[in-house]
Motif scaffolding. Structure first.
Motif, PDB file in Angstrom:
ATOM      1  N   LEU A   1       0.810  -1.219   0.000  1.00 25.61           N
ATOM      2  CA  LEU A   1       0.000   0.000   0.000  1.00 25.61           C
ATOM      3  C   LEU A   1       0.844   1.270   0.000  1.00 25.61           C
ATOM      4  N   ASP A   2       2.170   1.124  -0.122  1.00 22.67           N
ATOM      5  CA  ASP A   2       3.042   2.308  -0.051  1.00 22.67           C
ATOM      6  C   ASP A   2       2.710   3.305  -1.148  1.00 22.67           C
ATOM      7  N   ASP A   3       2.628   4.566  -0.770  1.00 27.11           N
ATOM      8  CA  ASP A   3       2.395   5.645  -1.729  1.00 27.11           C
ATOM      9  C   ASP A   3       3.466   6.710  -1.571  1.00 27.11           C
ATOM     10  N   VAL A   4       3.689   7.470  -2.627  1.00 26.52           N
ATOM     11  CA  VAL A   4       4.564   8.640  -2.524  1.00 26.52           C
ATOM     12  C   VAL A   4       3.676   9.880  -2.519  1.00 26.52           C
ATOM     13  N   LEU A   5       4.068  10.865  -1.759  1.00 27.71           N
ATOM     14  CA  LEU A   5       3.292  12.112  -1.676  1.00 27.71           C
ATOM     15  C   LEU A   5       3.594  12.967  -2.894  1.00 27.71           C
ATOM     16  N   LEU A   6       2.574  13.204  -3.688  1.00 24.92           N
ATOM     17  CA  LEU A   6       2.772  13.953  -4.932  1.00 24.92           C
ATOM     18  C   LEU A   6       2.693  15.452  -4.687  1.00 24.92           C
ATOM     19  N   ASN A   7       3.752  16.132  -5.111  1.00 22.92           N
ATOM     20  CA  ASN A   7       3.775  17.599  -5.090  1.00 22.92           C
ATOM     21  C   ASN A   7       4.591  18.034  -6.294  1.00 22.92           C
TER      22      ASN A   7
ATOM     23  N   ASN B   1      12.270  11.928  -9.562  1.00 20.93           N
ATOM     24  CA  ASN B   1      12.427  11.771  -8.111  1.00 20.93           C
ATOM     25  C   ASN B   1      11.388  10.831  -7.524  1.00 20.93           C
ATOM     26  N   TYR B   2      10.143  10.948  -8.029  1.00 24.74           N
ATOM     27  CA  TYR B   2       9.087  10.049  -7.549  1.00 24.74           C
ATOM     28  C   TYR B   2       9.406   8.605  -7.913  1.00 24.74           C
ATOM     29  N   ILE B   3       9.863   8.408  -9.144  1.00 27.24           N
ATOM     30  CA  ILE B   3      10.185   7.051  -9.596  1.00 27.24           C
ATOM     31  C   ILE B   3      11.336   6.477  -8.780  1.00 27.24           C
ATOM     32  N   ARG B   4      12.307   7.336  -8.445  1.00 26.63           N
ATOM     33  CA  ARG B   4      13.416   6.890  -7.595  1.00 26.63           C
ATOM     34  C   ARG B   4      12.885   6.435  -6.229  1.00 26.63           C
ATOM     35  N   GLU B   5      11.933   7.215  -5.695  1.00 22.99           N
ATOM     36  CA  GLU B   5      11.347   6.881  -4.387  1.00 22.99           C
ATOM     37  C   GLU B   5      10.654   5.513  -4.425  1.00 22.99           C
ATOM     38  N   VAL B   6       9.870   5.274  -5.491  1.00 26.92           N
ATOM     39  CA  VAL B   6       9.191   3.980  -5.641  1.00 26.92           C
ATOM     40  C   VAL B   6      10.219   2.857  -5.780  1.00 26.92           C
ATOM     41  N   SER B   7      11.253   3.104  -6.581  1.00 28.72           N
ATOM     42  CA  SER B   7      12.298   2.096  -6.792  1.00 28.72           C
ATOM     43  C   SER B   7      12.985   1.718  -5.485  1.00 28.72           C
ATOM     44  N   GLU B   8      13.247   2.731  -4.654  1.00 29.02           N
ATOM     45  CA  GLU B   8      13.928   2.467  -3.382  1.00 29.02           C
ATOM     46  C   GLU B   8      13.075   1.611  -2.454  1.00 29.02           C
TER      47      GLU B   8
ATOM     48  N   GLY C   1      -3.092   1.139  -3.718  1.00 28.53           N
ATOM     49  CA  GLY C   1      -2.764   2.487  -3.269  1.00 28.53           C
ATOM     50  C   GLY C   1      -3.248   3.529  -4.255  1.00 28.53           C
ATOM     51  N   LYS C   2      -2.698   4.727  -4.122  1.00 23.86           N
ATOM     52  CA  LYS C   2      -3.181   5.862  -4.920  1.00 23.86           C
ATOM     53  C   LYS C   2      -2.167   6.341  -5.955  1.00 23.86           C
ATOM     54  N   THR C   3      -0.919   5.871  -5.854  1.00 18.40           N
ATOM     55  CA  THR C   3       0.117   6.339  -6.796  1.00 18.40           C
ATOM     56  C   THR C   3       0.981   5.179  -7.273  1.00 18.40           C
ATOM     57  N   PHE C   4       1.333   5.206  -8.542  1.00 17.38           N
ATOM     58  CA  PHE C   4       2.338   4.313  -9.148  1.00 17.38           C
ATOM     59  C   PHE C   4       2.097   2.824  -8.871  1.00 17.38           C
ATOM     60  N   VAL C   5       0.839   2.363  -8.935  1.00 14.71           N
ATOM     61  CA  VAL C   5       0.610   0.944  -8.639  1.00 14.71           C
ATOM     62  C   VAL C   5       1.215   0.043  -9.720  1.00 14.71           C
ATOM     63  N   ASN C   6       1.189   0.459 -10.987  1.00 14.44           N
ATOM     64  CA  ASN C   6       1.842  -0.334 -12.049  1.00 14.44           C
ATOM     65  C   ASN C   6       3.343  -0.410 -11.808  1.00 14.44           C
ATOM     66  N   LEU C   7       3.933   0.734 -11.499  1.00 14.50           N
ATOM     67  CA  LEU C   7       5.388   0.797 -11.323  1.00 14.50           C
ATOM     68  C   LEU C   7       5.833  -0.039 -10.124  1.00 14.50           C
ATOM     69  N   LYS C   8       5.056  -0.016  -9.045  1.00 14.80           N
ATOM     70  CA  LYS C   8       5.418  -0.825  -7.868  1.00 14.80           C
ATOM     71  C   LYS C   8       5.454  -2.303  -8.236  1.00 14.80           C
TER      72      LYS C   8
ATOM     73  N   ILE D   1      -2.754   2.412 -14.277  1.00 12.36           N
ATOM     74  CA  ILE D   1      -3.937   2.538 -13.416  1.00 12.36           C
ATOM     75  C   ILE D   1      -3.982   3.874 -12.678  1.00 12.36           C
ATOM     76  N   THR D   2      -2.896   4.201 -11.978  1.00 14.25           N
ATOM     77  CA  THR D   2      -2.888   5.455 -11.211  1.00 14.25           C
ATOM     78  C   THR D   2      -2.230   6.592 -11.989  1.00 14.25           C
ATOM     79  N   GLY D   3      -2.032   6.379 -13.290  1.00 13.74           N
ATOM     80  CA  GLY D   3      -1.462   7.428 -14.135  1.00 13.74           C
ATOM     81  C   GLY D   3      -2.412   7.717 -15.272  1.00 13.74           C
ATOM     82  N   CYS D   4      -1.914   7.561 -16.499  1.00  8.98           N
ATOM     83  CA  CYS D   4      -2.734   7.845 -17.680  1.00  8.98           C
ATOM     84  C   CYS D   4      -3.412   6.546 -18.115  1.00  8.98           C
ATOM     85  N   ASN D   5      -4.712   6.422 -17.813  1.00 10.51           N
ATOM     86  CA  ASN D   5      -5.422   5.203 -18.188  1.00 10.51           C
ATOM     87  C   ASN D   5      -6.576   5.532 -19.134  1.00 10.51           C
ATOM     88  N   TYR D   6      -7.197   4.496 -19.649  1.00  7.07           N
ATOM     89  CA  TYR D   6      -8.310   4.669 -20.585  1.00  7.07           C
ATOM     90  C   TYR D   6      -9.477   3.818 -20.112  1.00  7.07           C
TER      91      TYR D   6
END
Length: 475
Positions: A213-219, A227-234, A257-264, A315-320
């Motif tokens: 369920l880990d999310d990164v805080l988007l700002n 930087n966000y992708i690095r955070e998810v990777s770590e 979660g709410k961010t980067f679920v595909n990337l995770k 899913i949590t990015g650009c979806n259709y």
């Protein structure tokens, strides 16, 4: 009422009282017996507890009382073996002529039988192994809403026990302890145990299911996408080797979660090459549900009747949101049929302008709506997909899930992409038989390109973090 006999399994006086009780029960219609045999090591504590609970004074084995079932309240204490012999003589004119040697032999038999029964019960209990479920970022609202859904028996079945392990950083230890205490207070029959963990090295031990369920805080003003992708990777760089080391080989990993679920999901597979790709999925059900609700409001119907809405892509990015296969059940219109008769959704919405302009443009607000929910919707999404994974999705119904691609629908291989699947027999399969039009195919190509770019950025970050081992990780 019922006469209750309890005593040490190896007590000869208990044996004497027990045999007299059996004789009385066999010969008297109204005399009912209930026996409770205790192991000698546990007897003293058990006797102390039962006497304290009922306000009795009794020190020896056996202890005998009458349960007056029709009157309520505590039982009526008869006493020990001599008291029961007097009771039997006075009320029924029957006494016991058992000799001391017989009493000792039966007491020994009682003890052996009790030990065997206890051993059998322990063996049966050991066979009922609870599902081990680990939840990361467990201090958040999604986890809080998810625990009752997992523990009430509707997800895994009313005969499957579960153990839940809550994982988060040390700063959330008190929050986790509070959640544990609250879940224990709810006394779910199928929740064997629930525990909190803040030591990362002990994460995912014997895990059957891991819910990330880990999310990164988007700002966006403060940080770049890199930087966000690095955070998810770590995060995934820590989790994946621990999953390989500690979890069961068939562990199922859910990225939510709410961010980067595909990337995770992608990064867990990248850093954990021995984790089976078919066992790692990203949840798209929240977006499915929100889209169905929006359509139902437009049609003035119950959202449960809207089926087969497909979420493609990130899913949590650009979806259709694809409505070309969507169906309506129980929709009140001029076209009549039985309750299970499906009506194509696009045929029922005559306002094509709304579909092509307002609904498509509303997808950004859908994303915002899902991301700002307090946890009920994503928790329900996770529980729903887990139920499907273990018990199968409704026959013929489409479920959208992010999976590692193998060229289905002409989507490039090696990215985690949301697409339509069905669950059956504990597995899922992509519904490749679905026909998609040229417009949808163009959209999928664009979405795939964006996910490939995201993957390339992630791999670049990996090479920067691991300049000497990057080729091995990314191969």
């Amino acid at each position: 009422g019922v006469t209750v006999f309890t005593g040490k399994a190896n007590c000869p006086y208990y044996a004497k009282a027990e045999l007299l009780a059996d004789y009385l029960q066999a010969n008297l219609l109204d005399f009912k017996v209930h026996k409770i045999t205790q192991h000698p090591d546990k007897w003293e504590q058990w006797l102390h507890d039962i006497c304290e609970m009922n306000g009795w004074e009794h020190r020896q084995s056996p202890i005998i009382w009458r349960e007056l079932l029709d009157r309520g309240g505590k039982g009526l204490l008869l006493g020990g073996v001599n008291d029961f012999l007097e009771y039997a003589q006075h009320y029924y004119g029957i006494t016991s002529m058992m000799l001391s040697e017989e009493m000792l032999d039966i007491a020994e038999e009682n003890l052996q039988a009790h030990i065997e029964i206890e051993k059998e019960e322990e063996e049966i209990k050991s066979l009922i192994k609870p599902l081990q479920i680990w939840i990361t970022s467990a201090s958040g609202p999604i986890c809080y809403q998810l625990i009752p859904l997992l523990a009430n028996g509707e997800v895994f079945g009313m005969t499957t026990e579960i153990s839940i392990h809550l994982l988060d950083t040390a700063q959330f230890k008190e929050v986790l302890c509070g959640i544990v205490m609250e879940a224990e207070d709810m006394a779910f029959p199928l929740l064997r145990s629930i525990s909190e963990h803040t030591e990362i090295d002990e994460a995912f031990v014997q895990a059957d299911i891991i819910i990330v369920l880990d999310d990164v805080l988007l700002n966006c003003e403060a940080q770049s996408l890199e930087n966000y992708i690095r955070e998810v990777s770590e995060i995934c760089q820590v989790y994946a080797p621990l999953i390989e080391k500690n979890a069961k080989s068939e562990v199922r990993v859910i990225s939510s979660g709410k961010t980067f679920v595909n990337l995770k999901a992608m990064m867990i597979l990248t850093y954990g090459p021995s984790i089976k790709p078919e066992n790692v999925i990203a949840i798209a059900t929240s977006w499915e549900s929100a889209a169905k609700a929006m359509l139902a409001r437009k049609l003035n119907m119950n959202a449960a009747g809207v089926k087969d809405v497909i979420v493609w892509g990130n899913i949590t990015g650009c979806n259709y949101i694809d409505l070309s296969h969507a169906k309506l059940y129980g929709y009140d219109c001029a076209l009549w049929g039985p309750d299970n008769f499906p009506r194509p959704l696009l045929n029922m919405i005559y306002d094509s302008k709304w579909i092509h302009s307002e609904f498509q443009s509303a997808q950004s607000s859908l994303s915002s709506q899902v991301c700002h929910c307090v946890g009920m919707l994503p928790a329900h999404a996770v529980a729903t997909v887990l139920r499907y994974w273990y018990h199968g999705s409704p026959p013929g119904e489409i479920v959208s899930v992010g999976i590692l691609t193998k060229g289905q629908f002409c989507i490039p291989e090696g990215i985690v992409f949301s697409m339509p699947v069905r669950f059956q027999n504990g597995n899922w399969e992509v519904m490749t038989e679905l026909e998609i039009n040229e417009t949808t195919q163009e959209v999928l190509a664009r979405l795939a390109h964006e996910l490939i770019q995201e993957k390339l950025i992630a791999l670049k970050e990996i090479k920067e973090m691991h300049p000497y081992g990057a080729d091995e990780i990314t191969s």
